[in-house]
Design a protein around this motif. Structure first.
Motif, mmCIF file in Angstrom:
data_model
loop_
_atom_site.group_PDB
_atom_site.id
_atom_site.type_symbol
_atom_site.label_atom_id
_atom_site.label_comp_id
_atom_site.label_asym_id
_atom_site.label_seq_id
_atom_site.Cartn_x
_atom_site.Cartn_y
_atom_site.Cartn_z
ATOM 1 N N MET A 1 10.216 -9.232 4.437
ATOM 2 C CA MET A 1 8.903 -8.605 4.601
ATOM 3 C C MET A 1 8.767 -7.921 5.966
ATOM 4 O O MET A 1 7.654 -7.564 6.385
ATOM 5 C CB MET A 1 7.817 -9.664 4.416
ATOM 6 N N ALA A 2 9.897 -7.727 6.633
ATOM 7 C CA ALA A 2 9.866 -7.216 8.007
ATOM 8 C C ALA A 2 9.343 -5.794 8.098
ATOM 9 O O ALA A 2 9.418 -5.025 7.147
ATOM 10 C CB ALA A 2 11.271 -7.277 8.608
ATOM 11 N N GLU A 3 8.782 -5.466 9.235
ATOM 12 C CA GLU A 3 8.461 -4.113 9.684
ATOM 13 C C GLU A 3 7.224 -3.493 9.033
ATOM 14 O O GLU A 3 6.951 -2.316 9.237
ATOM 15 C CB GLU A 3 9.673 -3.160 9.519
ATOM 16 N N ARG A 4 6.488 -4.289 8.249
ATOM 17 C CA ARG A 4 5.297 -3.694 7.630
ATOM 18 C C ARG A 4 4.217 -4.700 7.260
ATOM 19 O O ARG A 4 3.163 -4.328 6.753
ATOM 20 C CB ARG A 4 5.700 -2.904 6.373
ATOM 21 N N THR A 5 4.461 -6.000 7.511
ATOM 22 C CA THR A 5 3.500 -7.027 7.091
ATOM 23 C C THR A 5 2.496 -7.331 8.197
ATOM 24 O O THR A 5 2.863 -7.437 9.366
ATOM 25 C CB THR A 5 4.257 -8.322 6.735
ATOM 26 N N GLY B 1 14.358 -17.033 -1.299
ATOM 27 C CA GLY B 1 14.779 -15.772 -1.897
ATOM 28 C C GLY B 1 13.783 -15.223 -2.903
ATOM 29 O O GLY B 1 13.473 -14.025 -2.903
ATOM 30 N N TRP B 2 13.268 -16.087 -3.766
ATOM 31 C CA TRP B 2 12.297 -15.613 -4.765
ATOM 32 C C TRP B 2 11.004 -15.162 -4.094
ATOM 33 O O TRP B 2 10.411 -14.152 -4.500
ATOM 34 C CB TRP B 2 12.009 -16.703 -5.797
ATOM 35 N N LEU B 3 10.576 -15.911 -3.099
ATOM 36 C CA LEU B 3 9.367 -15.473 -2.386
ATOM 37 C C LEU B 3 9.616 -14.164 -1.642
ATOM 38 O O LEU B 3 8.725 -13.325 -1.516
ATOM 39 C CB LEU B 3 8.886 -16.570 -1.429
ATOM 40 N N SER B 4 10.853 -13.989 -1.173
ATOM 41 C CA SER B 4 11.209 -12.711 -0.552
ATOM 42 C C SER B 4 11.080 -11.569 -1.551
ATOM 43 O O SER B 4 10.566 -10.488 -1.231
ATOM 44 C CB SER B 4 12.662 -12.752 -0.046
ATOM 45 N N LEU B 5 11.569 -11.824 -2.741
ATOM 46 C CA LEU B 5 11.520 -10.805 -3.785
ATOM 47 C C LEU B 5 10.076 -10.406 -4.081
ATOM 48 O O LEU B 5 9.727 -9.209 -4.079
ATOM 49 C CB LEU B 5 12.187 -11.360 -5.050
ATOM 50 N N VAL B 6 9.238 -11.402 -4.306
ATOM 51 C CA VAL B 6 7.849 -11.094 -4.649
ATOM 52 C C VAL B 6 7.143 -10.451 -3.454
ATOM 53 O O VAL B 6 6.434 -9.441 -3.589
ATOM 54 C CB VAL B 6 7.102 -12.364 -5.108
ATOM 55 N N GLY B 7 7.358 -11.024 -2.278
ATOM 56 C CA GLY B 7 6.694 -10.490 -1.087
ATOM 57 C C GLY B 7 7.066 -9.042 -0.829
ATOM 58 O O GLY B 7 6.197 -8.179 -0.593
ATOM 59 N N ALA B 8 8.376 -8.752 -0.882
ATOM 60 C CA ALA B 8 8.818 -7.382 -0.621
ATOM 61 C C ALA B 8 8.322 -6.426 -1.699
ATOM 62 O O ALA B 8 7.985 -5.266 -1.411
ATOM 63 C CB ALA B 8 10.346 -7.337 -0.527
ATOM 64 N N PRO C 1 7.966 -0.578 -0.208
ATOM 65 C CA PRO C 1 8.997 -0.248 0.782
ATOM 66 C C PRO C 1 8.398 0.287 2.083
ATOM 67 O O PRO C 1 7.265 0.764 2.114
ATOM 68 C CB PRO C 1 9.820 0.831 0.081
ATOM 69 N N ARG C 2 9.216 0.197 3.148
ATOM 70 C CA ARG C 2 8.825 0.792 4.421
ATOM 71 C C ARG C 2 8.714 2.314 4.285
ATOM 72 O O ARG C 2 9.410 2.920 3.467
ATOM 73 C CB ARG C 2 9.875 0.457 5.493
ATOM 74 N N VAL D 1 16.587 -1.374 -8.400
ATOM 75 C CA VAL D 1 15.241 -1.956 -8.487
ATOM 76 C C VAL D 1 14.308 -1.304 -7.463
ATOM 77 O O VAL D 1 13.098 -1.275 -7.639
ATOM 78 C CB VAL D 1 15.298 -3.484 -8.258
ATOM 79 N N LYS D 2 14.883 -0.793 -6.395
ATOM 80 C CA LYS D 2 14.130 -0.143 -5.325
ATOM 81 C C LYS D 2 13.093 -1.070 -4.679
ATOM 82 O O LYS D 2 11.926 -0.712 -4.500
ATOM 83 C CB LYS D 2 13.475 1.146 -5.821
ATOM 84 N N ILE D 3 13.568 -2.262 -4.368
ATOM 85 C CA ILE D 3 12.756 -3.153 -3.536
ATOM 86 C C ILE D 3 13.373 -3.131 -2.143
ATOM 87 O O ILE D 3 14.582 -3.333 -1.991
ATOM 88 C CB ILE D 3 12.728 -4.582 -4.121
ATOM 89 N N ASP D 4 12.556 -2.881 -1.156
ATOM 90 C CA ASP D 4 13.053 -2.703 0.214
ATOM 91 C C ASP D 4 13.083 -4.050 0.936
ATOM 92 O O ASP D 4 12.047 -4.600 1.296
ATOM 93 C CB ASP D 4 12.125 -1.712 0.944
ATOM 94 N N ASP D 5 14.280 -4.543 1.132
ATOM 95 C CA ASP D 5 14.510 -5.844 1.763
ATOM 96 C C ASP D 5 15.376 -5.599 3.007
ATOM 97 O O ASP D 5 16.605 -5.562 2.927
ATOM 98 C CB ASP D 5 15.235 -6.737 0.732
#
Lengths: 406, 406, 406
Positions: free
Chosen positions: A116-120, A169-176, A181-182, A309-313
């Protein structure tokens, strides 16, 4: 001093020192995440890493520990404020066991800050970090390590590929995904690489994590009564990490024409995450095979989430901790050979594989459901993302009034 | 091997490994001080941190250890060159106890380099660092830990809030006052912030210190014969650090409108310093309360010295180690509950509070007196401060001919 | 649990935790080497340090361990794939002993990357790193620690001044010589200093190495059955490091007019390398004398190789690990006093001195011969040096497509 007292002193020493090594992983995560992101957000990411441990310490002590280890039902422990009820194995003081469990809870929590870095929004992140330590991690942790329903089924996750890493990891997926994306990450449907600002710091972070894993996995024995087991865990943990690095090196070299350091660092971490579930029950050969596969899997997974998937991690947390946490847990069903388990490859039948899949799926469902409630809840109340202006100019100045570098 | 030999091996292992963690705090101090100061003085501050440990090792071995632990009077140990006389508890080799004490002495010494950063002559600093390890620290250390008069009175400072941290803090106060502020720090009576050059390095330093504190406080048991005690110390130490961080976060957020990382890092350190005296005797709840108060106290104290007293302390060492060392020592009189002590809040009367105040005052008087003699002595002999030109262009080039960064 | 089981648990804990500290030296080497070289090659040097450990782990497990400890002849152990045959002392699991030996092998390997920095082809370096862990290190290691001919002669190298450090040092010498100097290092026969890019990172690396040495030397007891011995090793190790730092400080101050941090850091490392052979058998006084001499020796040696021999060793690895490894091993013949040995200065005659010289010479001959075959072999097959263009623009971009800093 009698033999029992000496044994108690030795085992307490063991879990406290290995717990201290797991604590040190907090520094490792902070460096990896800071190094792999841009310098305008460095204060912010360090601050998030620091605070999730501080807040996690207080709330896990207040209620998380009781929810995880209290003898409630198979699905939920108990509200036992202040962690005063003893849940430690014989010979270990309750507070020693509490400390060891606390640093594990904090590991799950801190994984998500990278994705979730750089935008939360900082305030939203702090609320998330309280929730994971209060309820999300303790509930699924109770299922597996607190005597809950997955423990009863025979689900095997020795040190937390699923319990710790896949939850993160799953929380990362949902959070991101909820964050989006940034700015600049996707242009005309194409994924752009946004390089981190300091690979030296990222590499140091990986070394700290690798060191910390020598607490994480072997410490999970909670005792030195079986030296052979402890020694095997050191070797399998290290072998999987090394094999993960070798596999990623070779795979990126072939695939891209040049060996890439960032991805190879993720390969090492992928090996470490993957071996965590079965570090006690696989052989060194098994660990090397698991490590080799995870070093390739992490590359494919990062590309999949990034381009398909285009999820920005930003740091690859979903692939490293989520996908490899799942993979490693599943591999127990195939490679288990020691410590009382027998996997499919050694004639053990498919029961263990099925059990592993059930555990993986149940923890995934719980984590994703919690993540959706939590992150959408934050999004539609206090907001989860900083403004466009803040993101473009960096969170450090707007959120904290402090640049990391002067 | 018999039971006594095994117990001796275990306890020796314990104090050597915890001692190694305390040694590692040297790296933590180096990073915090380097990160919180400007890049033109980085070589200098690293060099000072390195050399105070090197010099301290030699001189503490030559005479400091004997002065601290020798059985002289209640005020002074003995001249026992080469640390050959055994002062270790039963079952611990003398050299193991010596090593553990050495790394504590070195912690006191290295605190001061931060307060005196960016303007002190290198040669004068080296002389200071010899003096603290030869005489200043060992004498007051003898009073409390060497069987001296404060020990006899029942003064309680388990791991050194007063013995280590306040000594460093008081010497920081005198040193920074004698030196005067850095050029540009005060203009027209107004304090200007001079931001450090690398908050990432400062944050890593705080994580290293936090890790090191798991050696500092629990190791001070000198034995694993009481696992409950050791476990409680881990938890109280960690809880106070976390609570300190939380309190500073909240307090700076409210006070300044934004949460500040630099100050929150100091809040964590303040919690660690404050819990050090009573880590063995307070409950986790007590530790959290002490931590919360210290996290607020450090902010007020930094502002007080910076803006009211106008003493320029680049890293906040006076507030973190001095004021919170005093505060934590005093809190033992109120919050003590375990390990044979009872504080005021648990019905213990005021005796312990008074004893704590006497100890705090005596060590302060001794440290400040020594500091005045030492730093004025240096000022009026070889000089204590670099030239204006050197300060403006950075100490790295003039004192060492080496920039830290190229 | 009975006494034997408890003792086994304690000793296993001991060698695994000290082994973990030795593992952590990998991070120390990475930082020292990265800090002392230029930023355009930082990714490359980090990557080499990471991969030599990853590859070393696999190949030492495959065959290196058997070659080193297998009971073959006095010159060579045995091919025992997968490290399954037990070579551990009584009470230690084979895999614990394997892990401890692996991290030692990896230390020897990683020394060389510094000497060959900034101009070596990545692929050639990887091949080198496999060879040292497969055959070079295990064979001479077998002579001394695997029951080979030097062990039979009474050659004393307690923790590896010769077995680990001089092997790394001699290979550094040959590698750097075969490679030739970096572009710009020598102009008109004059040596130019090429300063490293980050002295802070280099200093942190030295602290990590110092910490790691508290695993390296004391852990080599492989047991806690003699606490006095373990404690002495902590003190002699630390004293030599500190004395090395003090001596280099004073010597560079007198010689160059200013005290130099880079060289003083090497002085600390020189003291650590030099004490490694005799850390168990010298007194603290002896350790300080050895440290003082090594702190001067390293300065003279660096100058000698840099200006007279004109071999370009960017981090001083030849002098720190090679020359001081030899020096420290020789000093055992003079300063030995404890643990069953008596050196010349304590009336022990010249036999031990002669034995030490034979061991030093034999390991040097073996390492240099292997280095010549290996590095010339690489040079005339796949090539050992990057192109001029690549060297000038930095290896990071051309070899890896990744800058360390953005």
């Amino acid at each position: 001093m009698d033999l029992a007292a000496l044994s108690s002193g030795l085992d307490t020493f063991w879990i406290l020192i290995t717990g201290a090594l797991v604590f040190f992983m907090q520094a490792g995560f902070a460096l990896v995440e800071a190094g792999f992101t841009r310098s305008k957000n460095t204060t912010n990411i360090l601050f998030k890493n620091l605070m999730d441990f501080c807040i996690g310490t207080i709330v896990f002590w207040l209620v998380g520990y009781g929810i995880m280890f209290g003898s409630g039902t198979g699905f939920f422990g108990a509200f036992e404020p202040f962690s005063e009820i003893n849940h430690a194995p014989a010979g270990i003081p309750n507070l020693a066991f509490f400390f060891f469990q606390l640093v594990f809870a904090a590991t799950a929590a801190t994984i998500v800050s990278g994705a979730m870095a750089e935008r939360t929004k900082f305030s939203s992140y702090l609320i998330y970090s309280a929730f994971i330590s209060v309820i999300i991690y303790p509930v699924s942790g109770h299922w597996v390590w607190g005597g809950g329903w997955l423990a009863s089924m025979g689900f095997h996750d020795f040190a937390g590929s699923t319990v710790v890493h896949s939850v993160g990891g799953w929380l990362s997926l949902v959070g991101a995904a909820v964050l989006g994306p940034r700015i600049g990450k996707y242009k005309n449907g194409k994924a752009n690489a946004i390089p981190g600002h300091n690979l030296l710091i990222g590499t140091l972070g990986v070394f700290l994590l690798w060191l910390g894993w020598f607490g994480f996995n072997p410490g999970s024995t909670l005792s030195l009564s079986n030296p052979e087991l402890v020694a095997r865990i050191f070797v399998t943990t290290n072998a999987a990490a090394a094999a993960g690095g070798c596999a990623t090196l070779a795979f990126t070299w072939i695939k891209y024409g040049k060996p890439g350091l960032s991805m190879t660092l993720n390969g090492v971490l992928a090996g470490l995450v993957a071996i965590t579930a079965g570090c006690d029950t696989v052989t060194p050969e098994g660990a090397i095979l698991i490590g080799l596969m995870s070093g390739i899997l992490v590359v494919l997974s990062v590309e999949f989430f990034d381009r398909v998937v285009k999820i920005d991690d930003p740091v690859g947390a979903i692939s490293v901790h989520g996908i490899n946490g799942v993979f490693g847990t599943l591999m127990v069903g195939f490679f288990a050979k020691e410590n009382g388990l027998t996997g499919l490859f050694y004639g053990g039948g498919t029961d263990l594989v099925v059990t592993q899949l059930i555990g993986i799926g149940a923890v995934a469902a719980w984590s994703i459901a919690c993540g959706l409630v939590l992150f959408f809840g934050l999004k539609y109340t206090i907001g989860i993302r900083v403004s466009k202006k803040e993101e473009e100019n960096g969170l450090d100045y707007y959120e904290h009034g402090e640049s990391a570098y002067n």
